[in-house]
Design a protein around this motif. Structure first.
Motif, mmCIF file in Angstrom:
data_model
loop_
_atom_site.group_PDB
_atom_site.id
_atom_site.type_symbol
_atom_site.label_atom_id
_atom_site.label_comp_id
_atom_site.label_asym_id
_atom_site.label_seq_id
_atom_site.Cartn_x
_atom_site.Cartn_y
_atom_site.Cartn_z
ATOM 1 N N SER A 109 77.090 4.853 41.782
ATOM 2 C CA SER A 109 77.130 5.757 40.631
ATOM 3 C C SER A 109 76.535 7.112 40.962
ATOM 4 N N LEU A 110 77.005 8.094 40.234
ATOM 5 C CA LEU A 110 76.416 9.431 40.224
ATOM 6 C C LEU A 110 76.438 9.918 38.788
ATOM 7 N N ARG A 111 75.469 10.731 38.434
ATOM 8 C CA ARG A 111 75.449 11.346 37.106
ATOM 9 C C ARG A 111 75.400 12.854 37.275
ATOM 10 N N LEU A 112 76.453 13.503 36.826
ATOM 11 C CA LEU A 112 76.535 14.947 36.895
ATOM 12 C C LEU A 112 76.045 15.565 35.599
ATOM 13 N N SER A 113 75.418 16.731 35.721
ATOM 14 C CA SER A 113 74.967 17.487 34.559
ATOM 15 C C SER A 113 75.552 18.882 34.609
ATOM 16 N N CYS A 114 75.756 19.449 33.443
ATOM 17 C CA CYS A 114 76.235 20.825 33.324
ATOM 18 C C CYS A 114 75.337 21.522 32.322
ATOM 19 N N ALA A 115 74.508 22.426 32.805
ATOM 20 C CA ALA A 115 73.618 23.186 31.940
ATOM 21 C C ALA A 115 74.334 24.440 31.470
ATOM 22 N N ALA A 116 74.437 24.592 30.162
ATOM 23 C CA ALA A 116 75.178 25.703 29.570
ATOM 24 C C ALA A 116 74.217 26.725 28.967
ATOM 25 N N GLN A 134 75.178 36.413 29.223
ATOM 26 C CA GLN A 134 76.515 36.040 29.594
ATOM 27 C C GLN A 134 76.624 34.523 29.716
ATOM 28 N N VAL A 135 77.840 34.041 29.620
ATOM 29 C CA VAL A 135 78.083 32.605 29.701
ATOM 30 C C VAL A 135 77.803 32.119 31.125
ATOM 31 N N GLN A 136 77.045 31.038 31.206
ATOM 32 C CA GLN A 136 76.790 30.408 32.504
ATOM 33 C C GLN A 136 76.917 28.901 32.362
ATOM 34 N N LEU A 137 77.537 28.299 33.348
ATOM 35 C CA LEU A 137 77.644 26.847 33.444
ATOM 36 C C LEU A 137 77.170 26.468 34.837
ATOM 37 N N VAL A 138 76.152 25.642 34.894
ATOM 38 C CA VAL A 138 75.567 25.281 36.182
ATOM 39 C C VAL A 138 75.586 23.758 36.329
ATOM 40 N N GLU A 139 76.399 23.290 37.259
ATOM 41 C CA GLU A 139 76.504 21.861 37.506
ATOM 42 C C GLU A 139 75.431 21.406 38.498
ATOM 43 N N SER A 140 75.036 20.154 38.360
ATOM 44 C CA SER A 140 74.091 19.545 39.298
ATOM 45 C C SER A 140 74.311 18.039 39.294
ATOM 46 N N GLY A 141 73.677 17.367 40.224
ATOM 47 C CA GLY A 141 73.751 15.909 40.268
ATOM 48 C C GLY A 141 74.698 15.345 41.294
ATOM 49 N N GLY A 142 75.425 16.194 41.968
ATOM 50 C CA GLY A 142 76.318 15.708 43.004
ATOM 51 C C GLY A 142 75.526 15.154 44.178
ATOM 52 N N GLY A 143 76.214 14.435 45.021
ATOM 53 C CA GLY A 143 75.565 13.849 46.189
ATOM 54 C C GLY A 143 76.442 12.793 46.805
ATOM 55 N N LEU A 144 75.811 11.898 47.535
ATOM 56 C CA LEU A 144 76.530 10.845 48.240
ATOM 57 C C LEU A 144 76.253 9.501 47.592
ATOM 58 N N ALA A 145 77.298 8.748 47.344
ATOM 59 C CA ALA A 145 77.164 7.396 46.818
ATOM 60 C C ALA A 145 78.109 6.476 47.578
ATOM 61 N N GLN A 146 77.731 5.227 47.689
ATOM 62 C CA GLN A 146 78.592 4.255 48.334
ATOM 63 C C GLN A 146 79.676 3.793 47.369
ATOM 64 N N LEU A 155 84.991 18.158 44.540
ATOM 65 C CA LEU A 155 84.122 19.165 43.930
ATOM 66 C C LEU A 155 84.366 19.076 42.425
ATOM 67 N N TYR A 156 83.309 18.798 41.675
ATOM 68 C CA TYR A 156 83.418 18.591 40.239
ATOM 69 C C TYR A 156 82.981 19.849 39.495
ATOM 70 N N TYR A 157 83.851 20.290 38.574
ATOM 71 C CA TYR A 157 83.598 21.497 37.808
ATOM 72 C C TYR A 157 83.427 21.170 36.331
ATOM 73 N N CYS A 158 82.505 21.889 35.720
ATOM 74 C CA CYS A 158 82.329 21.868 34.272
ATOM 75 C C CYS A 158 83.061 23.091 33.718
ATOM 76 N N ALA A 159 83.748 22.915 32.593
ATOM 77 C CA ALA A 159 84.506 24.023 32.018
ATOM 78 C C ALA A 159 84.295 24.102 30.511
ATOM 79 N N LYS A 160 84.164 25.298 30.020
ATOM 80 C CA LYS A 160 84.055 25.550 28.574
ATOM 81 C C LYS A 160 85.464 25.741 28.007
ATOM 82 N N VAL A 161 85.743 25.044 26.928
ATOM 83 C CA VAL A 161 87.034 25.162 26.252
ATOM 84 C C VAL A 161 86.941 26.283 25.210
ATOM 85 N N ARG A 162 88.064 26.899 24.901
ATOM 86 C CA ARG A 162 88.056 28.039 23.973
ATOM 87 C C ARG A 162 87.691 27.647 22.541
#
Length: 121
Positions: free
Chosen positions: A17-24, A1-13, A93-100
Protein backbone atom coordinates in the motif's frame (compact mmCIF):
# COMPACT_ATOMS: atom_id res chain seq x y z
CA UNK A 1 -2.20 31.57 -6.14
CA UNK A 2 -3.53 28.05 -6.47
CA UNK A 3 -1.08 25.37 -5.39
CA UNK A 4 -1.43 21.61 -5.27
CA UNK A 5 1.40 19.70 -3.67
CA UNK A 6 1.40 15.91 -3.78
CA UNK A 7 3.33 13.72 -1.37
CA UNK A 8 3.43 10.14 -0.16
CA UNK A 9 4.87 8.45 -3.19
CA UNK A 10 7.55 5.83 -2.82
CA UNK A 11 8.28 2.17 -3.30
CA UNK A 12 5.92 -0.63 -2.34
CA UNK A 13 5.98 -4.34 -3.04
CA UNK A 14 3.20 -6.01 -5.01
CA UNK A 15 0.22 -6.35 -2.71
CA UNK A 16 1.43 -3.46 -0.61
CA UNK A 17 0.00 0.00 0.00
CA UNK A 18 0.81 3.65 -0.44
CA UNK A 19 -1.15 6.68 0.70
CA UNK A 20 -0.86 9.80 -1.39
CA UNK A 21 -1.74 13.27 -0.13
CA UNK A 22 -2.50 16.46 -2.01
CA UNK A 23 -2.18 19.67 -0.02
CA UNK A 24 -4.26 22.44 -1.57
CA UNK A 25 -3.88 26.17 -1.07
CA UNK A 26 -4.92 29.42 -2.71
CA UNK A 27 -8.59 28.47 -3.12
CA UNK A 28 -11.52 27.16 -1.10
CA UNK A 29 -11.10 23.39 -1.38
CA UNK A 30 -14.65 22.67 -0.16
CA UNK A 31 -16.10 24.37 -3.26
CA UNK A 32 -14.46 22.14 -5.83
CA UNK A 33 -14.30 18.55 -6.91
CA UNK A 34 -10.86 17.01 -7.08
CA UNK A 35 -9.31 14.18 -9.04
CA UNK A 36 -6.25 12.00 -9.23
CA UNK A 37 -4.64 11.00 -12.52
CA UNK A 38 -1.48 9.10 -13.34
CA UNK A 39 1.06 8.66 -16.08
CA UNK A 40 2.96 5.41 -16.30
CA UNK A 41 6.39 5.33 -17.93
CA UNK A 42 6.02 5.62 -21.69
CA UNK A 43 2.24 5.92 -21.53
CA UNK A 44 -0.37 8.66 -21.66
CA UNK A 45 -2.23 10.31 -18.84
CA UNK A 46 -4.89 8.12 -17.19
CA UNK A 47 -7.69 9.41 -15.00
CA UNK A 48 -7.76 7.42 -11.74
CA UNK A 49 -10.42 8.80 -9.41
CA UNK A 50 -12.64 11.78 -8.64
CA UNK A 51 -14.55 13.09 -5.64
CA UNK A 52 -17.31 15.66 -5.21
CA UNK A 53 -16.56 18.88 -3.38
CA UNK A 54 -18.32 17.66 -0.25
CA UNK A 55 -17.09 14.08 -0.61
CA UNK A 56 -20.61 12.68 -1.04
CA UNK A 57 -19.68 10.57 -4.04
CA UNK A 58 -16.55 9.12 -5.54
CA UNK A 59 -15.60 7.63 -8.90
CA UNK A 60 -12.87 5.26 -9.99
CA UNK A 61 -11.29 3.93 -13.14
CA UNK A 62 -11.98 0.24 -13.67
CA UNK A 63 -8.27 -0.45 -13.34
CA UNK A 64 -8.22 0.66 -9.69
CA UNK A 65 -11.78 0.04 -8.52
CA UNK A 66 -11.87 -1.95 -5.29
CA UNK A 67 -8.20 -1.24 -4.56
CA UNK A 68 -7.92 2.54 -4.40
CA UNK A 69 -9.92 4.93 -2.21
CA UNK A 70 -10.14 8.68 -2.69
CA UNK A 71 -11.08 10.89 0.24
CA UNK A 72 -10.81 14.47 1.37
CA UNK A 73 -10.55 16.51 4.52
CA UNK A 74 -11.71 19.99 3.58
CA UNK A 75 -10.85 21.31 7.04
CA UNK A 76 -7.23 20.28 6.43
CA UNK A 77 -7.27 21.36 2.78
CA UNK A 78 -6.08 17.91 1.78
CA UNK A 79 -7.16 15.20 -0.64
CA UNK A 80 -5.97 11.62 -0.28
CA UNK A 81 -5.57 8.54 -2.42
CA UNK A 82 -5.23 5.30 -0.49
CA UNK A 83 -3.74 2.68 -2.78
CA UNK A 84 -3.98 -0.95 -1.63
CA UNK A 85 -3.21 -4.27 -3.30
CA UNK A 86 -0.70 -2.52 -5.52
CA UNK A 87 0.39 -4.06 -8.78
CA UNK A 88 3.49 -3.35 -10.86
CA UNK A 89 1.25 -1.74 -13.47
CA UNK A 90 0.26 0.88 -10.89
CA UNK A 91 3.78 2.32 -11.15
CA UNK A 92 3.29 5.90 -12.34
CA UNK A 93 3.64 9.57 -11.61
CA UNK A 94 0.46 10.46 -9.73
CA UNK A 95 -1.07 13.91 -10.14
CA UNK A 96 -3.67 15.74 -8.11
CA UNK A 97 -5.97 18.00 -10.13
CA UNK A 98 -8.50 20.68 -9.23
CA UNK A 99 -11.79 20.46 -11.12
CA UNK A 100 -13.50 23.65 -12.33
CA UNK A 101 -16.74 22.91 -10.48
CA UNK A 102 -18.14 21.01 -7.49
CA UNK A 103 -18.82 17.84 -9.47
CA UNK A 104 -15.90 15.77 -10.78
CA UNK A 105 -17.23 15.40 -14.31
CA UNK A 106 -15.65 18.54 -15.67
CA UNK A 107 -12.39 20.04 -16.86
CA UNK A 108 -9.35 20.53 -14.71
CA UNK A 109 -7.81 23.94 -14.26
CA UNK A 110 -4.87 23.26 -11.96
CA UNK A 111 -2.46 20.39 -11.52
CA UNK A 112 0.18 19.46 -8.99
CA UNK A 113 3.73 18.53 -9.86
CA UNK A 114 3.17 14.83 -9.25
CA UNK A 115 4.52 12.20 -6.90
CA UNK A 116 6.06 8.95 -8.06
CA UNK A 117 4.55 5.70 -6.87
CA UNK A 118 6.49 2.55 -7.69
CA UNK A 119 5.34 -1.03 -7.20
CA UNK A 120 8.16 -3.53 -7.58
CA UNK A 121 9.88 -6.44 -5.92
Amino acid sequence: QVQLVESGGGLAQPGGSLRLSCAASGFTLSSYAMSWARQAPGKGLEWVSGIYSDGRDTYYADSVKGRFTISRDNAKNTVYLQMNSLKPEDTALYYCAKVRFSAPHSDYDYWGQGTLGTCSD
